[in-house]
Design a protein around this motif. Structure first.
Motif, PDB file in Angstrom:
ATOM      1  N   TYR A  52      23.801 -15.820  -3.987  1.00 42.69           N
ATOM      2  CA  TYR A  52      24.550 -15.916  -2.771  1.00 42.69           C
ATOM      3  C   TYR A  52      23.805 -15.787  -1.712  1.00 42.69           C
ATOM      4  O   TYR A  52      22.651 -15.082  -1.766  1.00 42.69           O
ATOM      5  N   VAL A  53      24.116 -16.435  -0.753  1.00 45.50           N
ATOM      6  CA  VAL A  53      23.275 -16.199   0.706  1.00 45.50           C
ATOM      7  C   VAL A  53      24.358 -16.638   1.817  1.00 45.50           C
ATOM      8  O   VAL A  53      25.002 -17.499   1.585  1.00 45.50           O
ATOM      9  N   GLY A  54      24.773 -15.721   2.817  1.00 43.47           N
ATOM     10  CA  GLY A  54      25.491 -15.910   3.807  1.00 43.47           C
ATOM     11  C   GLY A  54      24.688 -16.409   5.280  1.00 43.47           C
ATOM     12  O   GLY A  54      23.469 -16.356   5.454  1.00 43.47           O
ATOM     13  N   ASP A  55      25.590 -16.810   6.191  1.00 42.24           N
ATOM     14  CA  ASP A  55      24.854 -17.251   7.143  1.00 42.24           C
ATOM     15  C   ASP A  55      26.025 -16.689   8.560  1.00 42.24           C
ATOM     16  O   ASP A  55      27.086 -16.805   8.192  1.00 42.24           O
ATOM     17  N   THR A  56      25.464 -16.497   9.684  1.00 40.56           N
ATOM     18  CA  THR A  56      26.259 -16.125  10.505  1.00 40.56           C
ATOM     19  C   THR A  56      27.606 -17.018  11.046  1.00 40.56           C
ATOM     20  O   THR A  56      28.592 -16.718  11.366  1.00 40.56           O
ATOM     21  N   ALA A  57      27.143 -18.570  10.660  1.00 45.53           N
ATOM     22  CA  ALA A  57      28.101 -19.530  11.059  1.00 45.53           C
ATOM     23  C   ALA A  57      28.876 -19.663   9.711  1.00 45.53           C
ATOM     24  O   ALA A  57      29.767 -20.390   9.680  1.00 45.53           O
ATOM     25  N   ASN A  58      28.571 -19.467   8.517  1.00 45.95           N
ATOM     26  CA  ASN A  58      29.082 -19.436   7.257  1.00 45.95           C
ATOM     27  C   ASN A  58      28.909 -18.572   6.378  1.00 45.95           C
ATOM     28  O   ASN A  58      27.971 -18.364   5.744  1.00 45.95           O
ATOM     29  N   LYS A  59      29.974 -17.745   6.228  1.00 41.94           N
ATOM     30  CA  LYS A  59      29.750 -16.403   5.476  1.00 41.94           C
ATOM     31  C   LYS A  59      29.412 -16.581   4.101  1.00 41.94           C
ATOM     32  O   LYS A  59      28.756 -15.911   3.464  1.00 41.94           O
ATOM     33  N   PHE A  60      29.799 -17.931   3.652  1.00 40.19           N
ATOM     34  CA  PHE A  60      29.789 -18.206   2.115  1.00 40.19           C
ATOM     35  C   PHE A  60      28.890 -19.529   2.259  1.00 40.19           C
ATOM     36  O   PHE A  60      29.200 -20.553   1.490  1.00 40.19           O
ATOM     37  N   LEU A  61      27.648 -19.498   2.732  1.00 47.24           N
ATOM     38  CA  LEU A  61      26.796 -20.605   2.830  1.00 47.24           C
ATOM     39  C   LEU A  61      26.614 -21.264   1.325  1.00 47.24           C
ATOM     40  O   LEU A  61      26.374 -22.389   1.092  1.00 47.24           O
ATOM     41  N   HIS A  62      26.151 -20.253   0.367  1.00 46.92           N
ATOM     42  CA  HIS A  62      25.747 -20.616  -0.796  1.00 46.92           C
ATOM     43  C   HIS A  62      26.261 -19.478  -1.723  1.00 46.92           C
ATOM     44  O   HIS A  62      25.800 -18.443  -1.551  1.00 46.92           O
ATOM     45  N   LEU A  63      27.226 -20.184  -2.898  1.00 42.98           N
ATOM     46  CA  LEU A  63      27.788 -18.861  -3.724  1.00 42.98           C
ATOM     47  C   LEU A  63      27.758 -19.495  -5.165  1.00 42.98           C
ATOM     48  O   LEU A  63      28.662 -20.667  -5.265  1.00 42.98           O
ATOM     49  N   GLU A  64      27.396 -18.751  -6.160  1.00 43.16           N
ATOM     50  CA  GLU A  64      27.552 -19.198  -7.306  1.00 43.16           C
ATOM     51  C   GLU A  64      28.457 -18.034  -8.200  1.00 43.16           C
ATOM     52  O   GLU A  64      27.937 -17.311  -8.805  1.00 43.16           O
ATOM     53  N   ALA A  65      29.687 -18.455  -7.773  1.00 43.43           N
ATOM     54  CA  ALA A  65      30.775 -17.565  -8.287  1.00 43.43           C
ATOM     55  C   ALA A  65      30.797 -17.506  -9.840  1.00 43.43           C
ATOM     56  O   ALA A  65      31.020 -16.236 -10.197  1.00 43.43           O
ATOM     57  N   GLU A  66      30.647 -18.192 -10.413  1.00 41.39           N
ATOM     58  CA  GLU A  66      30.637 -18.353 -11.979  1.00 41.39           C
ATOM     59  C   GLU A  66      29.650 -17.550 -12.473  1.00 41.39           C
ATOM     60  O   GLU A  66      29.895 -16.932 -13.631  1.00 41.39           O
ATOM     61  N   ILE A  67      28.527 -17.736 -11.996  1.00 36.26           N
ATOM     62  CA  ILE A  67      27.546 -16.999 -12.628  1.00 36.26           C
ATOM     63  C   ILE A  67      27.556 -15.348 -12.447  1.00 36.26           C
ATOM     64  O   ILE A  67      27.290 -14.678 -13.352  1.00 36.26           O
ATOM     65  N   LEU A  68      27.782 -15.153 -11.272  1.00 40.33           N
ATOM     66  CA  LEU A  68      28.234 -13.629 -10.999  1.00 40.33           C
ATOM     67  C   LEU A  68      29.250 -13.030 -11.725  1.00 40.33           C
ATOM     68  O   LEU A  68      29.332 -12.082 -12.199  1.00 40.33           O
ATOM     69  N   LYS A  69      30.252 -14.006 -11.944  1.00 41.29           N
ATOM     70  CA  LYS A  69      31.141 -13.524 -12.741  1.00 41.29           C
ATOM     71  C   LYS A  69      30.748 -13.308 -14.140  1.00 41.29           C
ATOM     72  O   LYS A  69      31.304 -12.177 -14.756  1.00 41.29           O
ATOM     73  N   ARG A  70      30.004 -13.978 -14.781  1.00 40.42           N
ATOM     74  CA  ARG A  70      29.421 -13.808 -16.106  1.00 40.42           C
ATOM     75  C   ARG A  70      28.798 -12.589 -16.171  1.00 40.42           C
ATOM     76  O   ARG A  70      28.541 -11.992 -17.161  1.00 40.42           O
ATOM     77  N   LEU A  71      27.907 -12.006 -15.086  1.00 42.11           N
ATOM     78  CA  LEU A  71      27.144 -11.041 -14.984  1.00 42.11           C
ATOM     79  C   LEU A  71      28.219  -9.933 -14.885  1.00 42.11           C
ATOM     80  O   LEU A  71      27.634  -8.808 -14.780  1.00 42.11           O
ATOM     81  N   LYS A  72      29.427 -10.051 -14.725  1.00 42.66           N
ATOM     82  CA  LYS A  72      30.271  -8.936 -14.482  1.00 42.66           C
ATOM     83  C   LYS A  72      29.854  -8.172 -13.073  1.00 42.66           C
ATOM     84  O   LYS A  72      29.998  -7.016 -12.957  1.00 42.66           O
ATOM     85  N   PHE A  73      29.706  -9.007 -12.290  1.00 41.98           N
ATOM     86  CA  PHE A  73      29.258  -8.762 -10.791  1.00 41.98           C
ATOM     87  C   PHE A  73      30.549  -8.060 -10.128  1.00 41.98           C
ATOM     88  O   PHE A  73      31.721  -8.520 -10.457  1.00 41.98           O
TER      89      PHE A  73
END
Length: 335
Positions: free
Chosen positions: A213-234
């Motif tokens: 994950y990394v956000g940007d002032t113009a795009n809150k979710f510029l890059h998001l690997e939601a599935e990997i975070l979910k697998r890690l139980k984030f």
């Protein structure tokens, strides 16, 4: 389809309704509506007006979205009051046109004056309805290839976000991920530091870490690997709680939670406790890092840094400051 980000996280509305509003905002975001800089309430109002015009009351209604369903501004207020736990005064009907629907109409996702194209802007009989071209995509929301279909649809169109950005791209900061992908960040000191974290810190100390994950002032979710975070139980994704950068080293099973500090946001004892509670179920070992551009900025925040965390300063990239006494206690041997 990807996991829907939580744009609205401060609302006191029921969970199912909040989920529906976040879905509406995800659709608008993907359609190129610029959400950056809008308050939580402004996004919520925009989403509810969009849902009212689409005639979508719950998560299972997207396939029923209807472009023949046309509403006046007062009708939209009644719809929101009846279905979305609102208490909007009918005297504020002009806010629907001037604020809640403004960007969506500009983007031509919703057509104004659908029943009477020649109606004046302040005509009380003026109605709003979905653009049939966008309706077809809205009805397919949650299908497996929905994002891909949206990209193909927009490939020959200029989105509102692109129209408004004009020539600002000239100042963007290109950031190269370890995977080779390049992302453009908005200009500013904060994003300059994020670039250095990704290109300098993680290659040195990340053990092959991948950006999740990394956000940007113009795009809150510029890059998001939601599935990997979910697998890690984030913990459940919420922009208000996320650190600036999240990276994961499969080699070490380390999850890096990194705050890029320019004017605020260091990992203080309170912030550390908050992050630890949020990641109690996470199956990776957590590394907490606060990053600064230079030592001058670090000195301003050093009294606030929590123990058991790391500090990295970009102008001395080969060194780490470890805020814990005993773990690395011992002599430095000559090589």
């Amino acid at each position: 389809m990807s996991e829907v980000p939580e744009y609205i996280y401060k609302s006191d509305k029921p969970i199912q309704l909040k989920s529906l509003i976040n879905e509406a905002l995800y659709i608008l975001d993907k359609f190129g509506i610029p959400l950056s800089g809008l308050s939580q309430r402004r996004m919520e109002r925009m989403a509810m007006a969009f849902l009212a015009v689409a005639n979508v009351k719950q998560n299972t209604d997207w396939a029923k979205a209807d472009y023949s369903h046309a509403l006046r501004t007062r009708d939209i207020i009644r719809y929101c009051n009846n279905h979305f736990h609102e208490n909007i005064s009918e005297s504020s009907y002009d806010d629907i046109r001037r604020k809640d629907l403004k960007l969506i109409v500009l983007a031509k996702i919703i057509n104004a004056s659908s029943a009477n194209p020649n109606a004046a802007r302040n005509d009380g009989t003026r109605k709003f309805a979905l653009n049939p071209e966008y309706t077809a995509l809205i009805k397919k929301f949650e299908s497996d290839k929905w994002e891909q279909e949206v990209e193909e649809f927009l490939s020959s169109r200029e989105t509102l976000e692109e129209q408004l950005s004009d020539k600002r791209d000239l100042n963007l900061i290109p950031v190269i991920f370890s995977s080779g992908k390049t992302f453009d960040f908005s200009p500013g000191k904060h994003n300059e530091l994020q670039k250095l974290i990704i290109e300098e810190f993680l290659p040195r100390y990340g053990y092959g870490a991948e950006i999740l994950y990394v956000g940007d002032t113009a795009n809150k979710f510029l890059h998001l690997e939601a599935e990997i975070l979910k697998r890690l139980k984030f913990f459940e994704i919420s922009h208000g709680e996320l650190p600036d950068i999240i990276a994961y080293s499969l080699e070490r099973n380390w999850l890096y939670l990194i705050e890029a500090v320019h004017t605020s946001g260091a990992i203080s004892p309170v912030r550390l406790l908050e992050l630890k509670k949020l990641t109690e179920q996470c199956e990776a070992n957590i590394i907490f890092v606060t990053a600064f551009l230079d030592r001058t900025t670090f000195r301003q925040f050093s009294p606030d840094i929590a123990w058991e965390t790391e500090v990295w300063i970009a102008d001395a990239p080969d060194h780490i400051i470890h805020f814990n006494g005993d773990k690395f206690m011992g002599p430095y041997l000559e090589k």
